[in-house]
Design a protein around this motif. Structure first.
Motif, PDB file in Angstrom:
ATOM      1  N   ALA A  60       0.835  -1.208   0.000  1.00 23.16           N
ATOM      2  CA  ALA A  60       0.000   0.000   0.000  1.00 23.16           C
ATOM      3  C   ALA A  60       0.865   1.252   0.000  1.00 23.16           C
ATOM      4  N   ALA A  61       1.967   1.206   0.724  1.00 21.50           N
ATOM      5  CA  ALA A  61       2.807   2.399   0.846  1.00 21.50           C
ATOM      6  C   ALA A  61       3.561   2.719  -0.433  1.00 21.50           C
ATOM      7  N   MET A  62       3.708   1.717  -1.302  1.00 29.21           N
ATOM      8  CA  MET A  62       4.453   1.957  -2.541  1.00 29.21           C
ATOM      9  C   MET A  62       3.820   3.054  -3.376  1.00 29.21           C
ATOM     10  N   ASP A  63       2.494   3.188  -3.257  1.00 26.86           N
ATOM     11  CA  ASP A  63       1.814   4.197  -4.062  1.00 26.86           C
ATOM     12  C   ASP A  63       1.950   5.592  -3.480  1.00 26.86           C
ATOM     13  N   THR A  64       2.450   5.693  -2.279  1.00 28.61           N
ATOM     14  CA  THR A  64       2.488   6.996  -1.616  1.00 28.61           C
ATOM     15  C   THR A  64       3.810   7.726  -1.813  1.00 28.61           C
ATOM     16  N   VAL A  65       4.776   7.074  -2.472  1.00 31.83           N
ATOM     17  CA  VAL A  65       6.120   7.684  -2.521  1.00 31.83           C
ATOM     18  C   VAL A  65       6.663   7.631  -3.931  1.00 31.83           C
ATOM     19  N   SER A  66       7.410   8.663  -4.292  1.00 27.03           N
ATOM     20  CA  SER A  66       8.041   8.691  -5.605  1.00 27.03           C
ATOM     21  C   SER A  66       9.475   8.219  -5.481  1.00 27.03           C
ATOM     22  N   PHE A  67      10.050   7.863  -6.599  1.00 28.12           N
ATOM     23  CA  PHE A  67      11.440   7.407  -6.598  1.00 28.12           C
ATOM     24  C   PHE A  67      12.368   8.500  -6.062  1.00 28.12           C
ATOM     25  N   ASP A  68      12.100   9.753  -6.454  1.00 28.66           N
ATOM     26  CA  ASP A  68      12.984  10.840  -6.030  1.00 28.66           C
ATOM     27  C   ASP A  68      12.980  11.007  -4.518  1.00 28.66           C
ATOM     28  N   ALA A  69      11.787  10.951  -3.964  1.00 30.18           N
ATOM     29  CA  ALA A  69      11.700  11.101  -2.504  1.00 30.18           C
ATOM     30  C   ALA A  69      12.433   9.959  -1.812  1.00 30.18           C
TER      31      ALA A  69
END
Lengths: 423, 321
Positions: B136-145
């Motif tokens: 679920a958390a994978m959708d909350t973060v971008s690669f850059d962050a």
């Protein structure tokens, strides 16, 4: 704990095993007045035994500059400090020497074995008081090389005025060449929980069984001279093996005769003499008047043990550097220093002769003779008459083979000026 | 000349001993403390023993291998390709099904799993729950962050807040294997299974990603052995190797690392990743009857004053005794 006699300390002392002695003991004398710190000995040992993976940091033989150098850093200071903490103000000698059984007097302080019984080190309970040097302390083996003492008041960049004045210099350093002393009462052997360390009866050489060792490093911790070294690739500890194949006579170069170790043979400055001395049942050296090592240690008494107060009865002896302040030397070599320095400063004929044996042959010399020669020189040194006789010293191997024949005064040949580049 | 030569000879059993009457004289040591080199072992190595009921399937082992592989990729230096793989749909579903297999084969946390367990020491976060959180958390973060936080937390040159290297953890003096020796130990472990760090490897042997990769290899090898060989020996080697590696390395410092990570990161994805990693490794430790390491391990000091001694005398510490 048993009670064993340590003749260097002039008394009985504690040791985990019953008193027992080798029939012959590997021993050596180094003349620190001659060491130039060329490290030939170090490299001889390194290229013979410690060139493999995991041994890069190992220096079974090393030459350190005193007072500040040490491999590992400050090893002797740390040991002395540990002993001082265990016995504050008590590490003294009684100053009453007895021939043979207490030549340096009696040591009144605690040895590392005795101190360990009442003083628990930061490492925990031990059989011999010691410490485990950190990785950083094992680095930079030539740290402070060629660094003399500074000004007493600590002023940067200033040294003593006329620091080189006699008899002992105020600005001084010297090279201390060291290897495993193959002690009579080895702390490493005492500390090993697996009895993986043994002292051979035939020559007193102390070895670590590489199959039995598990790398616990209690020997590294216990050895006061820090000559047991851990090898990470094999996870065992290693130490100087006294080139035992050479001492056994199995080096082809010696044609069956026992040879001195590689570091002894490689010495450029001829400061080293190593041999085998016979041991009495009580642990003292059998009287052998014509044995060069016996003569230097027990007759001329110019050769003294290294830090005898540690209590392991080391079999490495040193002729102290005569320009170094005596209190420092007394701490390092015991109370015999004053007499040793004086004797070396004013050598008699026999001492001069025996000193010429150093470095003249790689085979072990067990007996010497001095054939008298003519007097060639006379002068006054420090108010005393000195006479130089060009005697010839003959050295014999154990089986009687004549291996050395050398005059005291080195022959000088002057080339014909007509063909100056020719022999 | 001497009548008898004073030549040393190799040790022989007949020695004049001074250890007193009745004392057994060792032929090799004057003190009688050494009994000679050990006798050569007769036959082969002792038979490997497996704990009762140990019967993983090849699928379970492969699932574990995938889990470790995922974690290895998650903790290696982030690249956009790597991130894409980590968060792709295929990877997510593969991870879910793999962990389903892992959990089903694991020993019951509340059951009797041997005397070495302390269930109070670690949270019993179900692995499936942690995995669901992670996905679920994978959708909350971008690669850059993720990259920014990765660099800040794990550092590059010397060390960040939360080092990814094993030898940064633990009390120097208490560690029976010094740092450099611990690295050598790891290299030897890898080499024993035919693996070495690649020439282009950017990390040391003790890096988390490398250790996870190695566990993945061991688990895959176990799957291979189960599949191909009927005998217990091959499986036993796999069991003991994984158990030993877990006990001496990742199992020892992972709990402290994940606790540290969870505490120091603000990024929810990394918090969840920390919890997931912890749950996965702790479960694996239980599987192999290994007590996981302490939650609180101190970091090796980097300030010189904290660990060095007075340069002049080598005894006192600067600033006082």
């Amino acid at each position: 704990m048993s009670s064993v006699h340590n003749w260097q300390l002039g008394r009985e002392m504690e040791f985990p095993y019953e008193a027992a002695h080798a029939d012959r003991q590997f021993a050596f004398v180094f003349n620190l007045n001659r060491c130039i710190g060329c490290q030939s000995c170090t490299m001889a040992c390194k290229s013979t035994w410690t060139f493999a993976r995991g041994q890069e940091h190992m220096w079974w033989n090393n030459v350190e500059t005193k007072p500040y150098g040490g491999y590992p850093h400050h090893w002797d200071l740390k040991l002395l400090d540990l002993l001082e903490q265990a016995n504050p103000g008590g590490q003294t000698w009684n100053g009453q020497s007895v021939e043979r059984t207490a030549p340096y007097g009696e040591f009144l302080g605690k040895t590392i074995f005795e101190a360990a019984q009442t003083h628990v080190s930061p490492e925990g309970a031990q059989r011999a008081l010691g410490y485990l040097p950190s990785d950083e302390e094992w680095s930079a083996p030539n740290r402070f090389e060629d660094n003399p003492t500074g000004n007493e008041k600590g002023q940067r960049g200033r040294h003593f005025e006329q620091g080189e004045s006699e008899p002992q210099h105020r600005t001084w350093f010297f090279y201390l060449a060291r290897l495993c002393n193959h002690c009579t009462y080895p702390a490493c052997l005492a500390a090993c929980p697996r009895n993986a360390i043994y002292k051979r009866p035939e020559d007193g050489i102390v070895l670590i069984d590489q199959e039995r060792c598990r790398g616990y490093r209690k020997c590294v911790e216990a050895c006061p001279y820090k000559k047991s070294l851990y090898r990470g690739t094999t996870r065992t500890s290693e130490k100087c093996i006294a080139c035992f194949p050479r001492v056994e006579g199995r080096d082809p170069e010696g044609h069956g005769l026992p040879m001195q170790t590689r570091c002894m043979a490689a010495c450029v400055g001829h400061i080293r003499l190593q041999g085998l001395v016979e041991i009495n049942p009580d642990g003292t050296w059998r009287e052998d008047r014509q044995h060069p090592l016996y003569y230097l240690v027990h007759v001329a008494k110019v050769a003294l043990p290294l830090y005898p107060q540690f209590g392991t009865e080391p079999n490495g002896y040193y002729i102290p550097p005569r320009w170094v302040p005596l209190p420092y030397l007394r701490q390092m070599f015991g109370p015999g220093v004053d007499q040793a320095v004086d004797r070396y400063n004013h050598p008699d004929r026999e001492l001069l002769g025996v000193l010429q044996l150093f470095g003249k042959d790689s085979r072990i010399c067990s007996r010497y003779e001095i054939q008298p020669g003519p007097k060639v020189f006379e002068t006054t040194i420090r108010g005393r008459t000195f006479e130089l006789y060009n005697d010839t010293v003959i050295g014999y191997a154990a089986d009687g083979t004549r291996i050395i024949e050398v005059p005291v005064e080195e022959p000088v040949h002057v080339r014909d000026p007509k063909h100056a580049n020719s022999i | 000349m001497f009548a008898t030569p004073n030549m040393p000879t190799p040790s022989n059993p007949v020695q004049t001993g001074f250890a007193g009457p009745g004392a057994a004289i060792s032929p090799r040591s004057v003190f009688g403390n050494y009994s000679g080199p050990p006798a050569p072992a007769s036959g082969g190595p002792p038979p490997a023993t497996l704990p009762d009921g140990w019967a993983p399937t090849a699928d379970e082992s492969l699932a574990r291998a995938f889990g470790y592989q995922y974690l290895a990729r998650a903790f290696e230096y982030p690249t956009s390709d790597g991130w894409e793989w980590l968060t792709s749909i295929q990877t997510r579903s593969a991870l879910e099904s793999a962990l389903g297999l892992c959990s089903s084969g694991a020993p019951d946390p509340g059951g009797s799993s041997g005397p070495c367990f302390d269930h109070r020491a670690h949270d019993d976060l179900p692995l499936i729950g942690a995995c669901a959180e992670l996905i679920a958390a994978m959708d909350t973060v971008s690669f850059d962050a993720f990259l920014v936080d990765y660099i800040e937390l794990f550092g590059h040159a010397a060390r960040g807040t939360c080092p990814l290297n094993e030898i940064e953890y633990g009390e120097l003096k208490a560690d029976p294997l010094f740092q450099a020796h611990r690295l050598a130990d790891l290299a030897a472990f890898y080499r024993a299974f035919g693996l070495e760090l690649g020439d282009d490897a950017a990390e040391r042997q003790d890096h988390l990603a490398i250790q996870f990769e190695f566990m993945a290899v061991l688990a895959a090898a176990e799957a291979y052995a189960i599949d191909r060989y009927a005998g217990a020996d091959a499986r036993a080697i796999g069991y003991h190797a994984q158990r030993r590696f877990l006990r001496e390395h990742p199992g020892r410092w992972l709990p402290a690392f994940t606790r540290r990570l969870e505490r120091h990161t603000n990024l929810p994805f990394l918090q969840v990743l920390a919890r997931f990693t912890r749950a996965f490794v702790v479960l694996d430790c239980r599987r192999f009857h290994v007590q996981p390491g302490s939650d609180e391990l101190c970091l090796r000091p980097v300030e010189e004053s904290a660990e060095s001694l007075c340069d002049t005398c080598g005894v006192a510490r600067p600033g006082g005794a």
